[in-house]
Scaffold this motif. Structure first.
Motif, PDB file in Angstrom:
ATOM      1  N   ILE A  23       0.860  -1.182   0.000  1.00  0.00           N
ATOM      2  CA  ILE A  23       0.000   0.000   0.000  1.00  0.00           C
ATOM      3  C   ILE A  23       0.895   1.231   0.000  1.00  0.00           C
ATOM      4  N   ASP A  24       0.660   2.117  -0.948  1.00  0.00           N
ATOM      5  CA  ASP A  24       1.387   3.385  -0.932  1.00  0.00           C
ATOM      6  C   ASP A  24       0.411   4.556  -1.021  1.00  0.00           C
ATOM      7  N   CYS A  25       0.905   5.742  -0.757  1.00  0.00           N
ATOM      8  CA  CYS A  25       0.067   6.947  -0.694  1.00  0.00           C
ATOM      9  C   CYS A  25       0.580   7.968  -1.697  1.00  0.00           C
ATOM     10  N   VAL A  77       3.426  17.904   3.818  1.00  0.00           N
ATOM     11  CA  VAL A  77       4.453  16.874   3.957  1.00  0.00           C
ATOM     12  C   VAL A  77       3.758  15.524   3.840  1.00  0.00           C
ATOM     13  N   LEU A  78       4.167  14.725   2.853  1.00  0.00           N
ATOM     14  CA  LEU A  78       3.434  13.488   2.575  1.00  0.00           C
ATOM     15  C   LEU A  78       3.613  12.450   3.672  1.00  0.00           C
ATOM     16  N   ASN A  79       4.838  12.308   4.211  1.00  0.00           N
ATOM     17  CA  ASN A  79       5.057  11.252   5.199  1.00  0.00           C
ATOM     18  C   ASN A  79       4.655  11.718   6.599  1.00  0.00           C
ATOM     19  N   GLY A  80       4.433  10.738   7.477  1.00  0.00           N
ATOM     20  CA  GLY A  80       4.122  11.057   8.874  1.00  0.00           C
ATOM     21  C   GLY A  80       2.733  10.686   9.304  1.00  0.00           C
ATOM     22  N   SER A 104       2.765   3.702   9.327  1.00  0.00           N
ATOM     23  CA  SER A 104       3.021   5.123   9.067  1.00  0.00           C
ATOM     24  C   SER A 104       3.528   5.301   7.646  1.00  0.00           C
ATOM     25  N   ILE A 105       3.213   6.455   7.058  1.00  0.00           N
ATOM     26  CA  ILE A 105       3.626   6.753   5.685  1.00  0.00           C
ATOM     27  C   ILE A 105       5.097   7.157   5.672  1.00  0.00           C
TER      28      ILE A 105
END
Length: 596
Positions: free
Chosen positions: A139-141, A156-159, A175-176
């Motif tokens: 799974i990715d975002c 900010v995409l991650n977190g 977590s991303i």
């Protein structure tokens, strides 16, 4: 005699099928019975097939083929399938090669076919190892606006974090990462079965927290593949989650016609900024300018190119309208002004209609006094205005028809004289010529007024621009092309309420015209735009926010908004409508209303 015995032995040694020989003896001897040679029995052997690696060893079908023949057996509790007395050689005496195959147990990988030969009287043992089938889920975002791992604005995409659920039980929380990847896990056997969902727990900086569970799956071309239905066709699948960026608008207050430029500060300049992260505005005559397109989360530079002023503001919450005021551009402070009306008979004049005009002759307000007073709002301090009488109070005539005053000076007093008998008073408005005739006889007042209006057909073609309008009967002049049961657009430039009350501003109404010139509002032209809950003509995340509030009971929708909000067209508003709308916004469904 010796020669005959040698011949018989030779024949037997050669494998003759049978040989009957008579031996002759001397007189008085006894004859022997015939001697028969039997065919040799075909050579056979045994085969035992053992399976391993499966949870249940019994009941697995094993198939053995060779020399054009097929043999089957089912494994027992020990995982054995026994094949007895299999021929060793074919008709030509060649060794037979046997192929061994397993019917693949559910949830396991296909085992390779095996071959073997069997010796006469021997038992061959073959082993088939089984490997459990596994499925890898990744799974990715990605950012919904950029359709990539590149964030919108200063987001900010991650977190952020998500929880994966299997049959409503938490499977794991992830977590991303900076590369947009959320997680990757492996399912064994038939673990893919059941309901798989994912839910955002915390949003990354600059993204909207949806909080809704959504089904895990992916698109194979244009086909939606749900994890709990068709995944066994694949050994690996990557599923994409779209993150909705926080976005908002700026509302700028400045002088009319000021040119405004807005751009994301982190980009370095307006020219270097992406088109989706900048905007230009022209301030309207009202002194306001509001963006049409949403800008993503971040800090922005707002420039007034006309005055040279610059400021910075932030968009930090979804759907926010961020106010920006340029101090050197804001119009002078506004205030209210009071006007008093008196009469020579000591009574308070009632009724009357008046326009307030600015220094350029533009109408800025219209009023009818109450209890001898009127308060004019939103006037600029220190500016001069004019009062123009449109209609006198009943039974009175003014000293003059126009008055001037300056905001901040002492209040204006307008004096009237009482009249008796019949008096005709003519006044002139600012945009249309209006004649009012008032006749006082036995307390009877008759009023006629020529009202400017426009009438359009349904295609937008203008049919009439003026005519007599009677407010009491609501009659207008019929156009030459009038057709029964067809709707028209009626625009009344001035609408008379009563001679002693206010005259409203222009109104627009879709109407049905009757043969006598009367009309009534037409309600049959509203169309449903599913998802447009806030009735702005667009479908975006702000509609989902408003829909959630309506479902929670914190806001009330009108009839049109309720129709638009019914995103699954079942006649009711509920969480299913929100899910359908969110699925539409992230392209899990491509049409509204959504089925099921």
């Amino acid at each position: 005699m010796k020669k005959s015995i040698i011949c018989a032995a030779a024949i037997l040694a050669a494998g003759a099928i049978s040989c009957n020989m008579a031996f002759s003896y001397a007189s008085g001897s006894t004859a022997f019975p015939p001697i028969t040679a039997l065919a040799a029995e075909a050579a056979t052997g045994n085969l035992i097939v053992n399976i391993s690696g499966v949870k249940t060893l019994s009941g697995v079908t094993i198939t053995v083929t060779g020399n054009g023949n097929t043999y089957t057996a089912v494994t027992d509790a020990k995982g054995q399938a026994i094949f007895s007395k299999l021929p060793v050689n074919d008709a030509a005496g060649n060794a037979i090669t046997y192929t061994i195959q397993e019917t693949i147990p559910d949830g396991y990988m296909a085992a390779s076919a095996m071959t073997t030969t069997i010796s006469a009287g021997a038992t061959v043992i073959a082993s088939i190892p089984n490997t459990e089938k596994t499925y890898t889920i990744a799974i990715d975002c990605k950012d919904y606006k950029t359709d990539s791992i590149t964030p919108s604005g200063d987001a900010v995409l991650n977190g952020g974090s998500y929880t994966v659920y299997h049959d409503d039980v938490a499977y794991g929380t992830y977590s991303i990462g900076a590369d947009g990847k959320l997680c990757e896990f492996t399912l064994h056997g038939k673990e893919y079965e059941g309901k798989w969902e994912v839910q955002m727990d915390t949003a990354p900086v600059g993204y909207y927290l949806t909080g809704e569970k959504q089904e895990l799956g992916y698109y194979d071309g244009d086909t939606w593949i749900a994890l709990n239905s068709s995944f066994p066709k694949y050994t690996h699948a990557t599923m994409h989650l779209s993150l909705i960026p926080i976005s908002g608008r700026f509302a700028v207050t400045a002088n009319a016609d000021d040119q405004i430029r807005i751009w994301l500060k982190s980009s370095g300049s307006y020219d270097k900024c992406k088109s989706s992260e900048r905007a230009t505005l022209t301030v309207t005559e009202s002194g306001k300018a509001v963006q049409t397109d949403l800008l993503p989360f971040g800090t922005y530079v707002v420039e007034n190119l006309t005055t040279g002023e610059t400021t910075t503001q932030k968009i930090t919450s979804y759907g926010a309208i961020v106010p920006v005021e340029f101090q050197n551009s804001i119009a002078p402070p506004i205030t209210a002004y009071k006007i008093t009306f008196t009469a020579d008979n000591g009574k308070v004049p009632t009724g009357g209609v008046y326009n307030v005009l600015d220094e350029n002759g533009n109408q800025v307000y219209r009023f009818s006094p109450t209890n001898g007073e009127a308060v004019i709002p939103n006037l600029e301090n220190g500016k001069t205005y004019m009062i123009q009488e449109i209609m006198s109070p009943d039974g009175y005539t003014a000293e003059k028809e126009t008055y001037t005053f300056t905001v901040g000076d002492k209040n204006l007093v307008i004096s009237y004289r009482s009249i008796s008998g019949t008096t005709t008073v003519s006044t002139t408005g600012t945009s249309t010529t209006t004649t009012t005739t008032t006749t006082t006889t036995s307390n009877t007042v008759t009023t006629e007024r020529s009202v400017t209006y426009e009438l359009y057909d349904s295609s937008g073609t203008i049919l009439l621009t003026s005519g007599k309008y009677d407010e009491s009967t609501k009659k207008i002049e019929l156009p030459a092309s009038w057709t029964p049961n067809r709707y028209y657009l009626l625009v009344l430039k001035e609408r008379i309420v009563k001679p002693d009350e206010m005259i409203s501003a222009a109104i627009k109404d879709y109407v049905l015209l009757h043969s006598d010139g009367t009309w009534e509002s037409y309600q049959g032209i509203s169309a449903v735009l599913y998802g447009d809950v806030n009735l702005d003509g667009n479908v975006d995340i702000s509609d989902a926010v408003l829909l959630n509030k309506a479902i929670a009971g914190t806001v009330t929708l009108n009839d049109q908004a309720r129709q638009n909000a019914d995103c699954n067209a079942n006649g009711e508003l509920g969480a299913d409508d929100t899910i359908a709308l969110l699925h539409f916004l992230v392209h899990l469904v491509n049409t509204l209303p959504a089925e099921n």
